[in-house]
Design an enzyme around this catalytic site. Structure first.
Site, PDB file in Angstrom:
ATOM      1  N   ASP A 379      60.843  47.590  24.594  1.00  0.00           N
ATOM      2  CA  ASP A 379      60.211  48.661  23.799  1.00  0.00           C
ATOM      3  C   ASP A 379      60.959  49.490  23.128  1.00  0.00           C
ATOM      4  OD1 ASP A 379      57.599  47.767  24.469  1.00  0.00           O
ATOM      5  OD2 ASP A 379      57.503  48.556  26.157  1.00  0.00           O
ATOM      6  N   TYR A 464      49.733  49.068  25.973  1.00  0.00           N
ATOM      7  CA  TYR A 464      50.338  49.813  27.173  1.00  0.00           C
ATOM      8  C   TYR A 464      50.454  51.290  26.595  1.00  0.00           C
ATOM      9  CZ  TYR A 464      50.019  46.880  31.199  1.00  0.00           C
ATOM     10  OH  TYR A 464      49.764  46.278  32.224  1.00  0.00           O
ATOM     11  N   LEU A 523      75.186  62.104  36.505  1.00  0.00           N
ATOM     12  CA  LEU A 523      75.453  63.061  37.499  1.00  0.00           C
ATOM     13  C   LEU A 523      76.768  63.904  37.184  1.00  0.00           C
ATOM     14  CD1 LEU A 523      73.449  61.328  40.496  1.00  0.00           C
ATOM     15  CD2 LEU A 523      72.952  64.030  39.638  1.00  0.00           C
ATOM     16  N   ASP A 524      76.783  65.209  37.393  1.00  0.00           N
ATOM     17  CA  ASP A 524      78.082  66.060  37.641  1.00  0.00           C
ATOM     18  C   ASP A 524      77.777  66.863  39.097  1.00  0.00           C
ATOM     19  OD1 ASP A 524      79.187  64.655  35.535  1.00  0.00           O
ATOM     20  OD2 ASP A 524      79.025  66.301  34.062  1.00  0.00           O
ATOM     21  N   GLU A 565      83.702  49.461  41.159  1.00  0.00           N
ATOM     22  CA  GLU A 565      82.111  49.182  40.373  1.00  0.00           C
ATOM     23  C   GLU A 565      81.557  48.019  41.111  1.00  0.00           C
ATOM     24  OE1 GLU A 565      83.030  50.765  35.975  1.00  0.00           O
ATOM     25  OE2 GLU A 565      83.284  48.849  36.172  1.00  0.00           O
ATOM     26  N   PHE A 656      79.742  46.122  31.368  1.00  0.00           N
ATOM     27  CA  PHE A 656      80.057  47.484  31.734  1.00  0.00           C
ATOM     28  C   PHE A 656      80.697  47.320  33.150  1.00  0.00           C
ATOM     29  CE2 PHE A 656      76.892  50.024  29.188  1.00  0.00           C
ATOM     30  CZ  PHE A 656      77.068  49.543  28.048  1.00  0.00           C
ATOM     31  N   ASN A 658      83.179  46.037  35.575  1.00  0.00           N
ATOM     32  CA  ASN A 658      84.329  45.156  35.520  1.00  0.00           C
ATOM     33  C   ASN A 658      85.454  45.633  36.728  1.00  0.00           C
ATOM     34  OD1 ASN A 658      85.270  47.664  34.595  1.00  0.00           O
ATOM     35  ND2 ASN A 658      85.688  46.704  32.486  1.00  0.00           N
ATOM     36  N   LEU A 667      81.125  59.649  36.935  1.00  0.00           N
ATOM     37  CA  LEU A 667      80.403  58.357  37.320  1.00  0.00           C
ATOM     38  C   LEU A 667      79.083  58.593  36.633  1.00  0.00           C
ATOM     39  CD1 LEU A 667      81.236  57.889  40.915  1.00  0.00           C
ATOM     40  CD2 LEU A 667      82.384  56.873  38.885  1.00  0.00           C
TER      41      LEU A 667
END
Length: 756
Positions: A379, A464, A523-524, A565, A656, A658, A667
């Site tokens: 979308d 929708y 997030l920090d 990761e 992304f 790796n 992060l």
């Protein structure tokens, strides 16, 4: 005393009595009529001197300046996108170029210079030897003086022209082609559909083919009935159109499908019908008052339901693109493609989230008709933010909510405004956030209402409607939720149709599909450098220490720091640790790392098999949660260009991940939520929001030393030794006087149809 005098005195007495009665009646009416609520200014939050404007959406004036600059400085002719042919050059869209995080933080936190205000312009160059899509950063605003091509920098090479989203003008030309082709089957249309083709509408599918470079789309035909959704009235006819050539005159209808059979053209379809070799299901033209899926009321209006209002006015404050509420501060905006985006989310002065943004909404269908079986809508390529229309006061949001306009420039050189398309309100959930009634030792009651700040917008994406909510609680938690409603999409019921859904009408199959939604959460937590910690339970079997004769099954907490990761990529629908938190290196008062926990609420369907040729384009859907190191060159998990070339995706989220180190790093959490939807009779006329909501929480976990809501001025506490009916002991006792006023409701107005 004369008779005349008596009569005069009697008349005066009657007049006096009448005047006194009028005064008393007027006073009673005045006392009975509630006074109007007097709005008080909300509590002053911190002053930030307009710093949140660094994230503000472009104004219409800025968009217009960018268009003027590009027209005057690119050195090529530019058609208006609303009229542009594929062989033209045009400006497809203009949006904010969000500044780099390091630059923004230097300005927000370190007293650095304000980042240059820039725009991102997407252009389609069809009138070139090598047609392509090019992206330019244009600045500084409001008076642009430079532009730079960032296409290769962002995507590693040129963007092929066939990846461009389909424009409104392209759809208009396709409709004209289909109408011309339908005229080749007049007798068939009259027999099957009581139609000459003009009362039929087409619905696009996507993607458009099976390999890179294809632009061949199945279009499903429906009966069109004014005032109701056509999505439940398929006629059994579908057509495949090749619209890949730059010259519209060379577009062709490649295939026709009707009631389980395929034909080379509408002419062949007509010949089969004329020869009596075609089984036709004869459908009557639906009537507006009896059509399947009509939303017209079937009963007259009843008495009004409960109304939420603020007796002393809103307790939140909205200034430009920033809202503050009881310690919360949020910068809000809207990307015309990907929808709502929030930045610099702070609680009690501390940044919790740098960016919280919607990335993509996938709807993947199954059917035994070609259009349904090949549909995988992404979308974002249609415009999640662009199609967030005006909200209906009192239904989409509380009547007294604050409504905000959103502006965009897409497929035209003129900015457009969706008035009142985002709302902000404080919501009383009628549920305690916390409470306790003490019935032993000391006797008391304490509690706090669960009042929440809500930022909401609703996108209508063809059939929708998605309701996007971002909620901020006084406990320091952030809640993100999406509900799906609107019309289901459908196929013509034939053959083994119920292998792919449920029959919901005489000839209508509600086709099974899944909704998967992707979010970015940067997030920090107590700073940028965080790690990822999981916690879950195990049972350990121990002898009871007081006798060593019995066994106790003791729950044991298992903690783990994830280092890479690959460890932090959790497959969709696979078991995941029940507690998963972004942790700071700094402890709280009790020597635990200050943390925020991610809690996902979802019942997603199965992800597309990785063997699929288009799976990499939606590879974000492999994971319910993936945590990666934040990189400026990985701003989004997908691309608007993935829809029309999913076989060579412009952005593949799987790349992304790796196996980089994720300890003490900046992060990002990438979260997928969703649900499988098998339509049923109760989805007519619309899918209801009940049970069709998913999302996630960001909850403080040892971030504070105690629940921060203890500082709320809404707290209630009284003991058995106090008079609970006294205002000074219990603020709830004050409501009868504080809220005894009539809300000041603005007149109802709706202009949402004016901008279509």
């Amino acid at each position: 005393m004369s008779l005349k005098t008596v009569l005069i005195l009697l008349g005066l007495a009657l007049a006096t009595i009448f005047a006194l009665v009028c005064v008393l009646l007027t006073r009673e009416r005045a006392e009975a009529a509630p006074r109007s609520c007097q709005h008080l200014p909300p509590e002053q939050e911190d002053t930030e001197d307009g710093r949140s404007l660094v994230f503000a959406d472009l104004t219409p004036e800025e968009m217009s300046q960018v268009v003027r600059y590009l027209r005057g400085n690119l050195g090529v002719p530019l058609a208006d996108a609303s009229r542009a042919k594929p062989s033209d050059n045009c400006i497809a869209s203009v949006d904010l170029q969000v500044p780099a995080k390091a630059e923004a933080l230097r300005f927000l936190d370190g007293g650095g210079a304000r980042p240059a205000r820039e725009a991102l312009a997407v252009l389609y160059f069809g009138n070139q030897a090598d047609p392509n899509i090019t992206e330019y950063v244009v600045g500084p605003l409001p008076m642009p003086a430079y532009h730079r091509d960032v296409t290769v920098q962002k995507y590693g090479g040129k963007l092929p022209f066939h990846r461009r989203p389909v424009t409104g003008k392209e759809y208009i030309d396709i409709i004209a082609l289909v109408q011309r082709e339908l005229r080749k089957a007049p007798r068939f249309l009259a027999a099957c559909c009581e139609s000459d083709g003009t009362n039929l509408v087409i619905l696009t599918t996507a993607p458009r083919g099976f390999k890179s470079g294809d632009r061949k789309t199945w279009f499903v035909l429906f009966h069109n009935v004014a005032g109701t959704g056509y999505y439940l009235s398929p006629v059994g006819l579908e057509v495949l159109v090749d619209h890949g050539d730059l010259q519209v005159s060379r577009w062709q209808l490649h295939k026709v499908f009707y009631n389980g059979r395929y034909f080379a053209s509408t002419g062949d379809l007509e010949q089969e019908f004329a020869a009596g070799a075609l089984k036709v299901v004869r459908l009557e033209q639906p009537q507006a008052d009896a059509v399947l899926g009509s939303m017209r009321p079937r009963r007259p209006p009843g008495s009004p339901g409960p109304l939420q209002f603020e007796p002393q006015g809103p307790r939140y404050s909205v200034s430009d693109n920033r809202v503050t509420f009881q310690g919360w501060s949020i910068a809000f905006g809207m990307n015309p493609n990907t929808g709502p985006r929030l930045f610099d989310i702070r609680y009690r002065g501390e940044r919790i989230v740098y960016e919280l943004s919607l990335q993509e909404a996938l709807a993947l269908y199954g059917s035994n008709c070609p259009g349904g079986m090949s549909t995988r809508y992404l979308d974002g390529s249609f415009g999640i933010g662009r199609f967030a229309y005006e909200l209906v006061r009192g239904l989409d949001c509380p009547y007294t909510a604050t409504y905000v306009d959103r502006h965009y420039l897409a497929e035209t050189d003129t900015p457009k405004t969706n008035q009142n398309s985002l709302c902000i309100f404080e919501h009383d959930s009628a549920l305690p956030l916390r409470r306790h009634f003490s019935d032993s030792q000391s006797l008391y009651y304490g509690g706090l209402r669960k009042n929440t700040l809500v930022i909401r917008t609703i996108s209508t994406l063809i059939n929708y409607d998605y309701i996007w909510d971002f909620m901020f609680h006084s406990s320091g938690a952030v809640e993100v939720r999406v509900h799906a409603t609107g019309y289901i999409s459908s196929s013509f019921f034939h053959g083994q149709g119920t292998d792919y859904g449920n029959r919901v009408g005489p000839h209508t199959l509600g086709t099974m599909h899944l909704h998967h939604i992707h979010y970015k959460v940067d997030l920090d937590v107590d700073g940028q450098l965080n790690s990822l910690e999981t916690q879950d339970m195990e049972y350990e079997f121990v002898k009871d220490p007081w006798s060593a004769q019995n066994t106790i099954e003791r729950p044991h907490l298992r903690r783990e720091r994830l280092e890479k990761e690959d460890e932090a990529a959790f497959p969709l629908n696979a078991p995941m640790p029940r507690y998963l938190s972004f942790v700071s290196p700094n402890p709280n008062k009790w020597e635990h790392p200050r943390s925020y926990r991610i809690q996902i609420i979802s019942f997603a369907g199965k992800h597309l098999p990785t063997s699929s040729s288009m799976e990499r384009s939606i590879s974000w859907g492999r994971y319910q949660l993936a945590v990666t190191r934040r990189k400026e060159e990985e701003p989004t998990s997908t691309s608007i260009y993935n829809q029309n070339d999913p076989w060579t995706p412009t952005v593949a989220f799987a790349d992304f991940i790796n196996n980089e180190t994720i300890t003490s790093q900046d992060l990002v959490a990438w979260i997928t939520v969703g649900f499988l939807h098998v339509p049923h009779a109760e989805d007519v006329p619309n899918t209801v929001t009940v049970g069709n909501g998913v999302g996630f929480f960001l909850r403080p976990y040892n971030y504070f030393n105690e629940d921060p809501s203890v500082h709320s001025s809404d707290s209630v506490y009284f003991s058995s030794e106090q008079d609970a009916g006294a205002c000074e002991a219990n603020p709830l006792a004050c409501l009868s006087s504080a809220a005894a006023c009539a809300p000041r409701l603005p007149p109802f107005h709706f202009g949402g149809f004016l901008n279509l």
